[in-house]
Design an enzyme around this catalytic site. Structure first.
Site, PDB file in Angstrom:
ATOM      1  N   GLU A 149       0.834  -1.215   0.000  1.00 40.34           N
ATOM      2  CA  GLU A 149       0.000   0.000   0.000  1.00 40.34           C
ATOM      3  C   GLU A 149       0.863   1.258   0.000  1.00 40.34           C
ATOM      4  OE1 GLU A 149      -2.987  -0.315   3.062  1.00 40.34           O
ATOM      5  OE2 GLU A 149      -3.708  -2.240   2.319  1.00 40.34           O
ATOM      6  N   TRP A 184      -0.437   6.482   4.793  1.00 40.70           N
ATOM      7  CA  TRP A 184      -0.665   6.039   6.169  1.00 40.70           C
ATOM      8  C   TRP A 184       0.501   5.228   6.723  1.00 40.70           C
ATOM      9  CZ3 TRP A 184      -4.019   5.373   2.081  1.00 40.70           C
ATOM     10  CH2 TRP A 184      -3.980   4.146   1.410  1.00 40.70           C
ATOM     11  N   GLU A 244      -5.016  -7.987  -0.963  1.00 42.56           N
ATOM     12  CA  GLU A 244      -5.714  -7.697   0.292  1.00 42.56           C
ATOM     13  C   GLU A 244      -7.006  -6.968  -0.022  1.00 42.56           C
ATOM     14  OE1 GLU A 244      -3.154  -6.101   3.384  1.00 42.56           O
ATOM     15  OE2 GLU A 244      -4.879  -5.062   4.227  1.00 42.56           O
TER      16      GLU A 244
END
Length: 403
Positions: free
Chosen positions: A215, A220, A323
């Site tokens: 990701e 984040w 995912e």
């Protein structure tokens, strides 16, 4: 983006340049027959010296994706809805375990893991590695993600828990010559130690799919795009692979590249791609496109999987939904047809060839995959019984090549 509910590289051999990646991404390859054979398969792996079982896993996943996909779940053997221990929640729903088990090096490489029997983090290491062995012994496939703690205080992997200075410097600091490069090598040493001692009941090293720095298009995690350049990301990835493979002698790994769902073009998807010599699986994490159950969202997800599938076919790699999921809680109701319609359509639309899909883990207060007795259990069972779906009970032999 998923929500984690537990509190919590000297450049190697020559890589593909950004310009090369862009050129490859913008050229539509001509239709061709599959070039992968049992004889040439090693030439397409990031590790040409991989164990026979790891080579077979690559070969069989590549062939499986032509017509079927494996269904998996993170922490399926030790994370259950409402803490209902025992069988995996997928087995509670369907009678079969998943075909794919997701694990994490997070606790294994934690600064507090001192390797002693009374240490909680070491106890988690033992649990995790035992479950990996159980999955392999059942013929399942194993994947590892890595929520690596930031290198300054070693407390969190979320940028929301870091200072501005830590966010700005953390990723660059783990690169060769950086102030935290030795920290990074020590963590890789631990990963290598686990992988080099991970053996099944047959006495053979267990192949795993390793998915680091995932990701990376989001902000984040401290390895996100806002905190490192494309070249820095590639350098870290290449170091990780060459260090594990060439320095530590780890030869039972397939390496998975998996951004989140922000990319809609192959050129952007490949912007941080470290090169074919360092990657075996092309993946994408995708929660956002499924989050409201809209037809357009499912179409978007399907188009992105088509893009990844096309790149995997062109480069002779494995394609995966690395995912995904939708978390159901006491206050968040299931989405109608999430599994049997939305997810299945996104995976199979456009003749995409996807080897596996990984759902995130269940816990005491919510689930991504329903166990028995939930209002959407039948929806998941319908999804799992589709002609292209594979669970543990119908997984083909993954660790041998049959001609």
């Amino acid at each position: 983006m998923k929500k984690i509910l537990i509190v919590v590289l000297a450049i190697g051999l020559a890589s593909c340049s950004g310009d090369d990646n862009k050129a490859a991404a913008t050229t539509t390859p001509p239709a061709q027959t599959d070039v992968l054979t049992a004889q040439n398969v090693r030439s397409y792996l990031a590790d040409p010296n991989a164990t026979a079982e790891t080579v077979a896993l690559f070969y069989n996943l590549h062939n499986t994706q032509k017509s079927k996909f494996l269904i998996g779940q993170q922490d399926a053997f030790n994370a259950f809805y409402q803490d209902a221990v025992g069988n995996s929640d997928i087995k509670k729903a369907t009678g079969s375990d998943p075909a794919l088990l997701g694990s994490d090096f997070m606790f294994i490489t934690d600064n507090q893991n001192d390797g002693t029997a009374q240490n909680w983090f070491y106890q988690q290491e033992v649990i995790i590695t035992n479950h990996v062995k159980e999955a392999y012994n059942k013929g399942m496939v194993n994947t590892f993600s890595w929520h690596l703690r930031e290198p300054y205080r070693g407390i969190s992997f979320y940028t929301s828990d870091m200072t501005a200075q830590e966010k700005a410097n953390a990723f660059a600091s783990i690169l060769p010559g950086g102030e935290n490069h030795e920290y990074f090598k020590q963590k890789l040493d631990k990963v290598a130690s686990v992988l080099n001692n991970l053996k099944g009941a047959d006495g053979k090293l267990i192949p795993v799919i390793f998915r680091p720095f995932h990701e990376f298009d989001g902000n984040w995690f401290w390895w996100g795009a806002a905190y490192c350049t494309p070249d820095q990301y590639k350098q870290a990835w290449q170091f990780l692979v060459t260090y594990l493979r060439d320095t530590k002698g780890v030869h039972n790994v397939l390496y998975a590249y998996s951004p989140d769902n922000s990319y809609t073009t192959s050129a952007k998807y490949l912007e941080r791609y470290p090169g074919d010599a360092y990657v075996d699986v092309l993946g994408m994490d995708n929660y956002g496109d499924f989050s409201n159950g809209s037809t357009q969202g499912v179409t978007n997800a399907g188009n992105k999987m088509k893009m990844v599938s096309a790149l995997a076919q062109e480069r002779v790699k494995i394609c995966a939904m690395t995912e995904t999921g939708y978390r159901v809680t006491a206050t968040t109701a299931p989405l109608t047809g999430f599994f049997s319609t939305n997810m299945y359509n996104a995976l199979t639309a456009n003749d995409s060839k996807v080897a596996y899909v990984m759902f995130w883990y269940n816990d005491a207060t919510g689930y991504y995959v329903p166990p028995s007795g939930q209002s959407n259990t039948q929806d998941f069972k319908d999804f799992a019984s589709k002609s292209k779906s594979v669970l543990q009970h119908n997984i083909p032999a993954m660790y041998t090549i049959t001609q």
